[in-house]
Design a protein around this motif. Structure first.
Motif, short mmCIF file in Angstrom:
data_model
loop_
_atom_site.label_atom_id
_atom_site.label_comp_id
_atom_site.label_asym_id
_atom_site.label_seq_id
_atom_site.Cartn_x
_atom_site.Cartn_y
_atom_site.Cartn_z
N PHE A 180 0.85 -1.19 0.00
CA PHE A 180 0.00 0.00 0.00
C PHE A 180 0.89 1.24 0.00
CE2 PHE A 180 -2.15 -3.52 1.97
CZ PHE A 180 -3.44 -3.48 1.45
N PHE A 181 0.27 2.41 -0.16
CA PHE A 181 1.03 3.67 -0.13
C PHE A 181 0.29 4.69 0.73
CE2 PHE A 181 4.55 5.99 -1.89
CZ PHE A 181 4.19 7.31 -1.71
N ASP A 182 1.06 5.41 1.54
CA ASP A 182 0.49 6.44 2.42
C ASP A 182 0.29 7.72 1.62
OD1 ASP A 182 -0.39 7.91 4.56
OD2 ASP A 182 1.60 8.20 5.45
N GLN A 183 -0.85 7.81 0.95
CA GLN A 183 -1.12 8.95 0.08
C GLN A 183 -1.11 10.27 0.87
OE1 GLN A 183 -1.35 9.03 -3.13
NE2 GLN A 183 -1.53 6.87 -3.66
N GLN A 184 -0.27 11.21 0.40
CA GLN A 184 -0.15 12.54 0.98
C GLN A 184 0.24 12.50 2.46
OE1 GLN A 184 -3.96 14.36 0.12
NE2 GLN A 184 -3.43 14.67 -2.03
N GLY A 185 0.78 11.36 2.90
CA GLY A 185 1.27 11.26 4.27
C GLY A 185 0.19 11.37 5.33
N LYS A 186 -1.03 11.02 4.98
CA LYS A 186 -2.13 11.20 5.94
C LYS A 186 -2.00 10.29 7.16
CE LYS A 186 -5.54 12.99 2.67
NZ LYS A 186 -6.89 12.81 2.06
N LEU A 187 -1.56 9.03 6.97
CA LEU A 187 -1.45 8.11 8.10
C LEU A 187 -0.25 8.44 8.99
CD1 LEU A 187 -2.36 4.71 6.39
CD2 LEU A 187 -3.72 5.98 8.05
N THR A 188 0.92 8.64 8.36
CA THR A 188 2.11 8.96 9.15
C THR A 188 1.91 10.27 9.91
OG1 THR A 188 3.05 9.85 7.10
CG2 THR A 188 3.80 7.68 7.79
N SER A 189 1.26 11.22 9.28
CA SER A 189 0.97 12.49 9.96
C SER A 189 0.02 12.28 11.13
CB SER A 189 0.38 13.49 8.97
OG SER A 189 0.00 14.68 9.60
N HIS A 190 -1.00 11.45 10.93
CA HIS A 190 -1.99 11.19 11.97
C HIS A 190 -1.36 10.52 13.20
CE1 HIS A 190 -5.93 10.36 13.69
NE2 HIS A 190 -5.62 9.08 13.81
N PHE A 191 -0.46 9.58 12.94
CA PHE A 191 0.18 8.85 14.03
C PHE A 191 1.44 9.52 14.57
CE2 PHE A 191 -1.92 5.09 11.86
CZ PHE A 191 -2.89 4.94 12.83
N GLY A 192 1.90 10.59 13.92
CA GLY A 192 3.09 11.29 14.38
C GLY A 192 4.39 10.60 14.01
N ILE A 193 4.36 9.79 12.97
CA ILE A 193 5.56 9.05 12.54
C ILE A 193 6.44 9.96 11.69
CG2 ILE A 193 6.38 7.13 11.10
CD1 ILE A 193 3.80 5.64 11.91
N ALA A 194 7.73 10.04 12.06
CA ALA A 194 8.67 10.89 11.34
C ALA A 194 9.76 10.10 10.64
CB ALA A 194 9.31 11.91 12.30
N ARG A 195 9.94 8.83 11.06
CA ARG A 195 11.00 8.00 10.48
C ARG A 195 10.50 6.57 10.27
NH1 ARG A 195 15.63 10.85 10.40
NH2 ARG A 195 15.80 12.64 11.79
N VAL A 196 11.12 5.91 9.30
CA VAL A 196 10.75 4.51 9.01
C VAL A 196 12.02 3.65 8.98
CG1 VAL A 196 8.66 5.10 7.74
CG2 VAL A 196 10.82 5.04 6.51
N PRO A 197 11.85 2.33 9.26
CA PRO A 197 10.59 1.61 9.42
C PRO A 197 9.89 1.92 10.74
CG PRO A 197 12.45 0.13 9.75
CD PRO A 197 13.02 1.42 9.26
N ALA A 198 8.57 1.89 10.67
CA ALA A 198 7.75 2.14 11.84
C ALA A 198 6.57 1.17 11.84
CB ALA A 198 7.24 3.58 11.86
N VAL A 199 6.13 0.83 13.05
CA VAL A 199 5.05 -0.16 13.19
C VAL A 199 3.97 0.40 14.10
CG1 VAL A 199 4.44 -2.49 13.91
CG2 VAL A 199 6.71 -2.04 12.92
N VAL A 200 2.72 0.23 13.69
CA VAL A 200 1.56 0.58 14.52
C VAL A 200 0.84 -0.72 14.83
CG1 VAL A 200 -0.62 1.84 14.65
CG2 VAL A 200 1.34 2.84 13.42
N GLU A 201 0.68 -1.03 16.13
CA GLU A 201 0.05 -2.29 16.53
C GLU A 201 -0.88 -2.05 17.72
OE1 GLU A 201 3.03 -5.01 18.07
OE2 GLU A 201 4.36 -3.32 18.49
#
Length: 219
Positions: A180-201
């Motif tokens: 999948f792709f995080d279009q326009q960074g909506k998910l990473t922005s919502h979760f506050g993710i600034a660096r990858v790899p990152a995991v939401v569980e």
């Protein structure tokens, strides 16, 4: 009475003067003063006719077909190679935190039968109603090491692997796995993710978010 008569008399006087002088004024307006300067005929082309002519010209020389082809290729290229999410870098040091998905309702929520489920202003945690069955794994799809790291640790059944850069389509053909792709960074922005790899569980009634430094994770 005197004031009214004076007003009426003045008005009548003006009317008579205007009436008596009208032929003179009319005659003055009708006088031929000759040509005062160069004149041009008003020539305004019909806009629709102009557009129609240009379209017919483009159609005749293949211009419309070339434009359609270029637009189709540009759209396909953008879908296959999305713009990378801005501001996302590689993890340098691992960190983790919790995220509370609770929201405050801005209106009443009713079921299909019109029964009240929750009132406006009420705090609701989606995890209380819907279980999160898969992890979200965010990676840079251009980095072979991150792609291989994610594929070794998560199956298609227990995680959605989400790119913040790179082509999901190209990788799907290569790895035989859906990405999948995080279009326009909506998910990473919502979760506050600034660096990858990152995991939401899921972690009970909250979410655990981890930015993972791969060398320390047995990459």
């Amino acid at each position: 009475m005197i004031r009214r008569a004076g007003l009426f008399g003045g008005t009548l006087g003006v009317a008579l003067v205007a009436s008596s002088s009208w032929p003179i004024v009319q005659g003055a307006l009708a006088k031929d003063h000759g040509v005062m300067g160069q004149t041009w005929a008003i020539a305004e082309p019909d806009l629709l006719a102009t557009i129609d002519t240009r379209l017919k010209t483009l159609q005749a020389n293949g211009g419309i077909e070339r434009m359609q082809t270029a637009l189709r290729e540009k759209t396909e290229e953008r879908v296959r190679n999305p713009i990378p999410v801005a501001g996302i870098g590689a993890v340098r040091e691992s960190r983790s935190w919790t995220f509370d998905p609770t929201i405050v309702l801005d209106q009443d929520i009713q079921d299909q039968k019109g029964r009240l489920v929750a009132r406006a202003g009420q705090r609701v945690n989606p995890l209380s109603f819907v279980a999160m069955k898969t992890d979200f794994v965010f990676i840079d799809g251009r980095d072979d090491a991150q792609v291989d790291w994610a594929l070794k640790r998560w199956t298609a059944q227990n995680a959605k692997i989400i790119f913040v850069a790179g082509s999901p389509f190209n990788r799907m053909g290569e790895k035989k796995r859906r990405f999948f792709f995080d279009q326009q960074g909506k998910l990473t922005s919502h979760f506050g993710i600034a660096r990858v790899p990152a995991v939401v569980e899921p972690a009970g009634q909250v979410l655990k978010i981890s930015e993972i430094e791969m060398s320390g994770a047995g990459a």
